[in-house]
Design an enzyme around this catalytic site. Sequence first.
Site, PDB file in Angstrom:
ATOM      1  N   ASP A   1      39.853 106.559  72.646  1.00  0.00           N
ATOM      2  CA  ASP A   1      38.794 106.120  71.732  1.00  0.00           C
ATOM      3  C   ASP A   1      38.028 104.947  72.306  1.00  0.00           C
ATOM      4  O   ASP A   1      38.216 104.548  73.450  1.00  0.00           O
ATOM      5  CB  ASP A   1      39.335 105.861  70.325  1.00  0.00           C
ATOM      6  CG  ASP A   1      40.543 104.981  70.347  1.00  0.00           C
ATOM      7  OD1 ASP A   1      40.475 103.939  70.995  1.00  0.00           O
ATOM      8  OD2 ASP A   1      41.563 105.356  69.714  1.00  0.00           O
TER       9      ASP A   1
ATOM     10  N   LYS B   1      35.650 106.317  67.011  1.00  0.00           N
ATOM     11  CA  LYS B   1      36.308 105.345  66.118  1.00  0.00           C
ATOM     12  C   LYS B   1      35.652 103.987  66.105  1.00  0.00           C
ATOM     13  O   LYS B   1      36.314 102.985  65.957  1.00  0.00           O
ATOM     14  CB  LYS B   1      37.789 105.150  66.493  1.00  0.00           C
ATOM     15  CG  LYS B   1      38.716 106.184  65.890  1.00  0.00           C
ATOM     16  CD  LYS B   1      39.299 105.658  64.598  1.00  0.00           C
ATOM     17  CE  LYS B   1      40.224 106.648  63.959  1.00  0.00           C
ATOM     18  NZ  LYS B   1      41.568 106.559  64.435  1.00  0.00           N
TER      19      LYS B   1
ATOM     20  N   ILE C   1      50.167  98.895  66.078  1.00  0.00           N
ATOM     21  CA  ILE C   1      49.560  97.760  65.371  1.00  0.00           C
ATOM     22  C   ILE C   1      48.125  98.128  65.044  1.00  0.00           C
ATOM     23  O   ILE C   1      47.277  98.229  65.932  1.00  0.00           O
ATOM     24  CB  ILE C   1      49.662  96.467  66.197  1.00  0.00           C
ATOM     25  CG1 ILE C   1      51.144  96.074  66.272  1.00  0.00           C
ATOM     26  CG2 ILE C   1      48.840  95.348  65.537  1.00  0.00           C
ATOM     27  CD1 ILE C   1      51.444  94.796  66.946  1.00  0.00           C
TER      28      ILE C   1
ATOM     29  N   MET D   1      39.788  93.486  63.001  1.00  0.00           N
ATOM     30  CA  MET D   1      38.740  94.243  62.298  1.00  0.00           C
ATOM     31  C   MET D   1      38.048  93.382  61.235  1.00  0.00           C
ATOM     32  O   MET D   1      37.775  93.855  60.134  1.00  0.00           O
ATOM     33  CB  MET D   1      39.330  95.494  61.626  1.00  0.00           C
ATOM     34  CG  MET D   1      39.908  96.472  62.611  1.00  0.00           C
ATOM     35  SD  MET D   1      40.796  97.806  61.818  1.00  0.00           S
ATOM     36  CE  MET D   1      42.372  97.063  61.505  1.00  0.00           C
TER      37      MET D   1
HETATM   38  N1  SAH Z   1      45.859  98.811  68.144  1.00  0.00           N
HETATM   39  C1  SAH Z   1      44.947  97.732  68.461  1.00  0.00           C
HETATM   40  C2  SAH Z   1      44.127  97.291  67.271  1.00  0.00           C
HETATM   41  C3  SAH Z   1      43.180  98.322  66.761  1.00  0.00           C
HETATM   42  S1  SAH Z   1      42.231  97.726  65.423  1.00  0.00           S
HETATM   43  C4  SAH Z   1      45.740  96.572  69.040  1.00  0.00           C
HETATM   44  O1  SAH Z   1      46.973  96.571  68.975  1.00  0.00           O
HETATM   45  O2  SAH Z   1      45.119  95.655  69.557  1.00  0.00           O
HETATM   46  C5  SAH Z   1      40.742  97.262  66.217  1.00  0.00           C
HETATM   47  C6  SAH Z   1      40.576  95.769  66.206  1.00  0.00           C
HETATM   48  O3  SAH Z   1      41.372  95.166  67.201  1.00  0.00           O
HETATM   49  C7  SAH Z   1      39.181  95.293  66.504  1.00  0.00           C
HETATM   50  O4  SAH Z   1      38.368  95.328  65.354  1.00  0.00           O
HETATM   51  C8  SAH Z   1      39.414  93.878  66.970  1.00  0.00           C
HETATM   52  O5  SAH Z   1      39.616  93.023  65.867  1.00  0.00           O
HETATM   53  C9  SAH Z   1      40.747  93.987  67.680  1.00  0.00           C
HETATM   54  N2  SAH Z   1      40.594  94.133  69.139  1.00  0.00           N
HETATM   55  C10 SAH Z   1      41.027  95.127  69.897  1.00  0.00           C
HETATM   56  N3  SAH Z   1      40.765  94.892  71.199  1.00  0.00           N
HETATM   57  C11 SAH Z   1      40.161  93.697  71.261  1.00  0.00           C
HETATM   58  C12 SAH Z   1      39.642  92.902  72.326  1.00  0.00           C
HETATM   59  N4  SAH Z   1      39.700  93.290  73.587  1.00  0.00           N
HETATM   60  N5  SAH Z   1      39.078  91.707  72.009  1.00  0.00           N
HETATM   61  C13 SAH Z   1      39.006  91.288  70.733  1.00  0.00           C
HETATM   62  N6  SAH Z   1      39.472  92.006  69.696  1.00  0.00           N
HETATM   63  C14 SAH Z   1      40.053  93.196  69.953  1.00  0.00           C
END
Ligand code: SAH
Length: 460
Positions: A249, A271, A307, A384
Site C-alpha cells: 500500500d 489506502k 499496529i 493518523m
Molecule cells: N502500521 C503502521 C501504521 C499505519 S497507520 C505502523 O506501524 O507504523 C498510518 C499512520 O502511521 C499515518 O497516518 C502516520 O500517522 C503514521 N506513519 C506511518 N509511517 C510514517 C512515517 N514514515 N512518518 C510519519 N508517520 C508515519
Amino acid sequence: MDYLPLAVQLKGQAVLLVGGGHIALRKASLLLRAGAMLTVVAPSIEGELMQAVERQGGCIQQRPFEEADIADQRLIVVATDDPVVNQRVAQLAQARGLYVNVVDHPAWSNVIFPAIIDRSPLLIAISSAGTSPVLVRLLRARIESSIPAAYGRLAVLAGELRQQVKERLTPITHRRRFWEHLLQGRFAELVWAGQEDAARTYAQKQLAQVDPLEKSGEVYLVGAGPGDPDLLTFKALRLMQQADVIVYDRLVGEGILDLCRRDAERIYVGKARAEHTLAQDDINAVLAERALRGQRVCRLKGGDPFIFGRGGEEIEHLMAQGIPFQVVPGITAANGCAAYAGIPLTHRDYAQSVRFVAGFLRDGRVDLPWAELVHERQTLVLYMALISLPLIAAQLLAHGMRPSMPVALIARGTQRGQMVVTGTLDTVEQILQQPGLTAPTLAIVGDVVLLRERLHWPSV
Ligand code: SAH
C-alpha cells in the site's frame, strides 16, 4: 541507467586490441579468457602479451595502427599511452557503429568493462559508469569475500539437473520453490564441502520425493518499517525476495519495493485517506485467492502489521480458510520517527509510559478515552492524526492537559525529506501551518519532546 550490462559471447570472435604495454596485457588476458580471437596492433608489444595471443591462435601486428585494422572486428579495445592515437581509433570505430572501449576514458568509449567477480559460469559485474573506480573496488572486495569460490560449481551442478527438474515439475512456481529449497539447503552445503557426488545423489532423492501437484501457497504479513529500507528486518527481506506476489500500500516506499524480487507481480492496494483503492474485504480476498492458487504472497505493510495495520483482520480471514501465514514484525512509525527525530519515547525523568493512539476522524469526531490520555509523565503518540489534531488538542486541553505540553510533528519520518516541527499543545494550529506537513505524519505529545533540543539533535 547510463549503461546496460550485457554478457557478450566472444568465443572465436574477432577483437582488435590497440596497444602493447602492460595495460593492454591486462585487457588481453580478460579477452582471451572469454575466448576472443585477438589481433594486437602496436609499434612495440611486450613479450608476455605476444606469447599469450599467439598461444590462442591470435594475430600480432608490430606496427602503428592503420584505419583498415578495424574492418570486420566485433569489438575494439584501445590501450595505448598516446591520447591522440586513442581518440583517433575511438572516433573511427564509433563512426562505423562499432563497439569500442578506450581504457580509463569512458567519454571516448561506447562500452565499458565492469569490474567482475568470476565464479564461472556465475559472473557478477559491477560498474559505476566510470564515476568511482575506488567505490567499485571496495564493493567488489565485499562481494568477493561473501561468495564462496564453490558457487561456480553449484551453478554447474544445477545446470546438469535443470532439464530433469523442468520435466518433473511443470508449473514454474513449483520449480522455483524446488530450486530455492535445493540451493539454500543441504545440496549447497555438500557442494561447498566438495562432495559433489553426494550432492547429486541428494538432489535426485529430493526430486523423486517432491509432489509435482502440491499447492502450497502461503501469505507473509510483513512489516516494512516506516520508510528507510535499512530498517527492514532480515526476515522481511528474505520473504520479500522469495514471494511470487507483492501486495503493498501507499506507506511502502520505492526504496523498499526495489528490494523485492524483481520478477514478482506487484499489486497496489492503495489506502490513502479518502483514497481506498481496494476495500479491506477486497484485499483479504486477493490474499486468499493468490495463496489458494499456490502462490507465495507477501503482504507488505508500512511500519508493523499489528499496529494500526489491520493485520489482525487479514489473518482472521486467512485462518478461516485454512491458509498458512507468517507475520513478520516491523519497526512501527512511533519507534522509527522517535529515533530519527531524537525524541526518546520514555525517560526516567519525563515519561514512564507511552501510549499509541489512533486519531482518525469518524463522522467528524474523534472518540478516545480523553481522561486516560491526560497524564503527566506519559508520552502520547498519535497516528493518523494530521487532520484531527486541532480537535484532539482541544479535547486534551478541556480534560486538563497543560497548554505548555510540548508537541512534535514528524512528517515522512526516517525517509529522505523527513521534517520535524515542534511547539506546544496550545500552538498546535500554528504548527500545522508549516508548509510541507503532509501525510504520513505522526504526532508526539509529552515532555520527552524537549529532549530533542537538549540533545541538540541535528535537523534532518
Ligand atoms: N502500521 C503502521 C501504521 C499505519 S497507520 C505502523 O506501524 O507504523 C498510518 C499512520 O502511521 C499515518 O497516518 C502516520 O500517522 C503514521 N506513519 C506511518 N509511517 C510514517 C512515517 N514514515 N512518518 C510519519 N508517520 C508515519
